[in-house]
Write a protein that holds these residues in place. Structure first.
Motif, PDB file in Angstrom:
ATOM      1  N   HIS A 189      25.957 -14.676  34.287  1.00 31.29           N
ATOM      2  CA  HIS A 189      24.809 -14.914  35.163  1.00 31.29           C
ATOM      3  C   HIS A 189      25.073 -14.332  36.549  1.00 31.29           C
ATOM      4  N   VAL A 190      23.984 -13.945  37.220  1.00 29.64           N
ATOM      5  CA  VAL A 190      24.079 -13.335  38.546  1.00 29.64           C
ATOM      6  C   VAL A 190      24.547 -14.362  39.570  1.00 29.64           C
ATOM      7  N   CYS A 191      25.488 -13.958  40.430  1.00 36.24           N
ATOM      8  CA  CYS A 191      25.953 -14.815  41.526  1.00 36.24           C
ATOM      9  C   CYS A 191      25.417 -14.297  42.862  1.00 36.24           C
ATOM     10  N   GLU A 192      26.040 -13.247  43.388  1.00 39.96           N
ATOM     11  CA  GLU A 192      25.703 -12.725  44.706  1.00 39.96           C
ATOM     12  C   GLU A 192      26.359 -11.373  44.883  1.00 39.96           C
ATOM     13  N   GLU A 231       5.505 -20.044  54.015  1.00 44.54           N
ATOM     14  CA  GLU A 231       4.540 -18.978  53.730  1.00 44.54           C
ATOM     15  C   GLU A 231       3.756 -19.226  52.446  1.00 44.54           C
ATOM     16  N   GLY A 232       4.049 -20.334  51.769  1.00 46.38           N
ATOM     17  CA  GLY A 232       3.352 -20.648  50.527  1.00 46.38           C
ATOM     18  C   GLY A 232       3.822 -19.836  49.336  1.00 46.38           C
ATOM     19  N   ILE A 233       5.023 -19.267  49.427  1.00 46.88           N
ATOM     20  CA  ILE A 233       5.577 -18.465  48.334  1.00 46.88           C
ATOM     21  C   ILE A 233       6.281 -19.404  47.358  1.00 46.88           C
ATOM     22  N   PRO A 234       5.913 -19.393  46.064  1.00 43.56           N
ATOM     23  CA  PRO A 234       6.613 -20.231  45.090  1.00 43.56           C
ATOM     24  C   PRO A 234       8.088 -19.844  45.004  1.00 43.56           C
ATOM     25  N   VAL A 235       8.962 -20.852  44.974  1.00 42.57           N
ATOM     26  CA  VAL A 235      10.404 -20.624  44.975  1.00 42.57           C
ATOM     27  C   VAL A 235      11.032 -21.350  43.799  1.00 42.57           C
ATOM     28  N   VAL A 236      11.953 -20.654  43.098  1.00 40.46           N
ATOM     29  CA  VAL A 236      12.707 -21.255  42.007  1.00 40.46           C
ATOM     30  C   VAL A 236      14.182 -20.929  42.204  1.00 40.46           C
ATOM     31  N   GLU A 237      15.025 -21.961  42.176  1.00 36.93           N
ATOM     32  CA  GLU A 237      16.478 -21.789  42.193  1.00 36.93           C
ATOM     33  C   GLU A 237      17.000 -22.130  40.800  1.00 36.93           C
ATOM     34  N   ARG A 238      17.659 -21.158  40.158  1.00 34.22           N
ATOM     35  CA  ARG A 238      18.111 -21.343  38.772  1.00 34.22           C
ATOM     36  C   ARG A 238      19.126 -20.274  38.408  1.00 34.22           C
ATOM     37  N   HIS A 239      19.642 -20.352  37.176  1.00 33.33           N
ATOM     38  CA  HIS A 239      20.468 -19.272  36.664  1.00 33.33           C
ATOM     39  C   HIS A 239      19.609 -18.011  36.509  1.00 33.33           C
ATOM     40  N   VAL A 240      20.215 -16.868  36.820  1.00 34.36           N
ATOM     41  CA  VAL A 240      19.513 -15.589  36.735  1.00 34.36           C
ATOM     42  C   VAL A 240      20.308 -14.660  35.820  1.00 34.36           C
ATOM     43  N   ASP A 241      19.629 -14.091  34.830  1.00 34.51           N
ATOM     44  CA  ASP A 241      20.271 -13.116  33.943  1.00 34.51           C
ATOM     45  C   ASP A 241      20.302 -11.748  34.604  1.00 34.51           C
ATOM     46  N   MET A 242      21.328 -10.974  34.269  1.00 30.35           N
ATOM     47  CA  MET A 242      21.481  -9.647  34.847  1.00 30.35           C
ATOM     48  C   MET A 242      20.242  -8.786  34.630  1.00 30.35           C
ATOM     49  N   THR A 243      19.689  -8.821  33.428  1.00 33.94           N
ATOM     50  CA  THR A 243      18.567  -7.925  33.109  1.00 33.94           C
ATOM     51  C   THR A 243      17.295  -8.297  33.853  1.00 33.94           C
ATOM     52  N   GLU A 244      17.214  -9.509  34.399  1.00 36.31           N
ATOM     53  CA  GLU A 244      16.045  -9.863  35.206  1.00 36.31           C
ATOM     54  C   GLU A 244      15.955  -8.985  36.446  1.00 36.31           C
ATOM     55  N   LEU A 245      17.102  -8.580  36.978  1.00 35.97           N
ATOM     56  CA  LEU A 245      17.087  -7.695  38.140  1.00 35.97           C
ATOM     57  C   LEU A 245      16.516  -6.325  37.778  1.00 35.97           C
TER      58      LEU A 245
END
Length: 304
Positions: A189-192, A231-245
């Motif tokens: 999973h993506v870190c930083e 700003e009313g932007i929906p935000v989600v904090e979660r695990h992120v898969d590499m291919t999502e990038l």
């Protein structure tokens, strides 16, 4: 390469940078046993302001606590930290925006691999606020080096010695012709990045790895999350898969030394139209303005 301004805080006073030295036998040198934070100071004529100074002090306290450095919190409070920051900026009299790096060093000599009860020394120095990543489009490469997990060296503590991990990963990216790296955790999973948090946008939703994903829970990361909510932007904090990038509409990074900077390429794949997307643009403008002057959140501290 950054060059420190000539006056440095070291030990208990402002000294010339050449006088601010640690012995070769100290824990800070032998084991990288220091923790640090970097914060920006905005200069506008005679007005000087520090951004989220109290939060940066608190990060030093928390990093010390995680690692087991137990002397710093006994000897320093926020008022002392503010006073030293003020004195240091005044001594150097910068004519432009700068960064200040504050470090708590364990300077005990040859204590063995232990930390509790060891003597500490604080250093602070000033350098020009030059971004560490391109501001006109970053090219990123997934690193073959994995992010150190929380149960090895916790990323939420800014430990000097742990940055060998970042050096290995970023140097690999540079050697491969990229600007910076993307760390993955042990599960892929993506870190930083090497020294910045990462965000992506899909379908108008802002997505970022959550603090349990072996990331630094960055102060500018939290700033951007707050601004996005406003700003009313929906935000989600979660695990992120590499291919999502690879299929994201936008990718951008945040950090004190990175600002809010957009990504144009990940592993040879273009991100969106290779331009600064609308959400990144909005948050970059809000962030830039907030760092300089902020009446809403109380994040800006006036220096004399």
């Amino acid at each position: 390469m950054a060059t420190p301004y000539p006056k440095v805080y070291f030990g208990d006073s402002i000294v010339g940078s050449a006088q601010a030295t640690l012995g070769v036998a100290t824990s800070a040198v032998l084991y990288g046993l220091s923790v640090y934070t970097v914060f920006p100071v905005h200069v506008d004529g005679t007005r000087r302001t520090a951004f989220r100074l109290r939060d940066h002090f608190q990060r030093l306290v928390e990093s010390c606590k995680i690692i087991g450095i137990d002397q710093f919190a006994k000897e320093w409070d926020f008022e002392r930290f503010l006073a030293v920051t003020d004195e240091l900026i005044g001594a150097n009299d910068p004519g432009r925006d700068v960064f200040v790096r504050a470090t708590v060093h364990v300077d005990e000599s040859i204590p063995g691999t232990r930390v509790r009860g060891c003597h500490t020394k604080v250093s602070m120095f000033v350098y020009n606020a030059t971004p560490i990543v391109p501001q006109d489009g970053i090219r990123l490469k997934t690193s073959p080096w994995r992010r150190i997990p929380d149960d090895a060296i916790p990323s939420r503590a800014k430990v000097n010695g742990a940055y060998v991990n970042s050096v290995l990963a970023k140097q690999d990216a540079i050697d491969s012709g990229y600007d910076d790296c993307i760390f993955l955790d042990g599960n892929g999973h993506v870190c930083e990045l090497s020294a910045a948090n990462i965000f992506l946008v899909r379908g108008g939703t802002l997505i970022t790895p959550d603090p349990s994903c072996d990331i630094l829970d960055g102060i500018n990361r939290r700033t951007v999350l707050t601004l996005a909510a406003e700003e009313g932007i929906p935000v989600v904090e979660r695990h992120v898969d590499m291919t999502e990038l690879y299929i994201a509409d936008e990718v951008f990074v945040t950090g004190t030394s990175a600002g809010v900077a957009h990504v144009v390429e990940v592993d040879g794949r273009s991100v969106g139209d290779r331009v600064h997307g609308p959400i990144a643009q909005t948050l970059r403008k809000r962030h830039s303005a907030t760092v300089r002057s902020d009446a809403l959140h109380g994040w800006v501290t006036e220096l004399s």
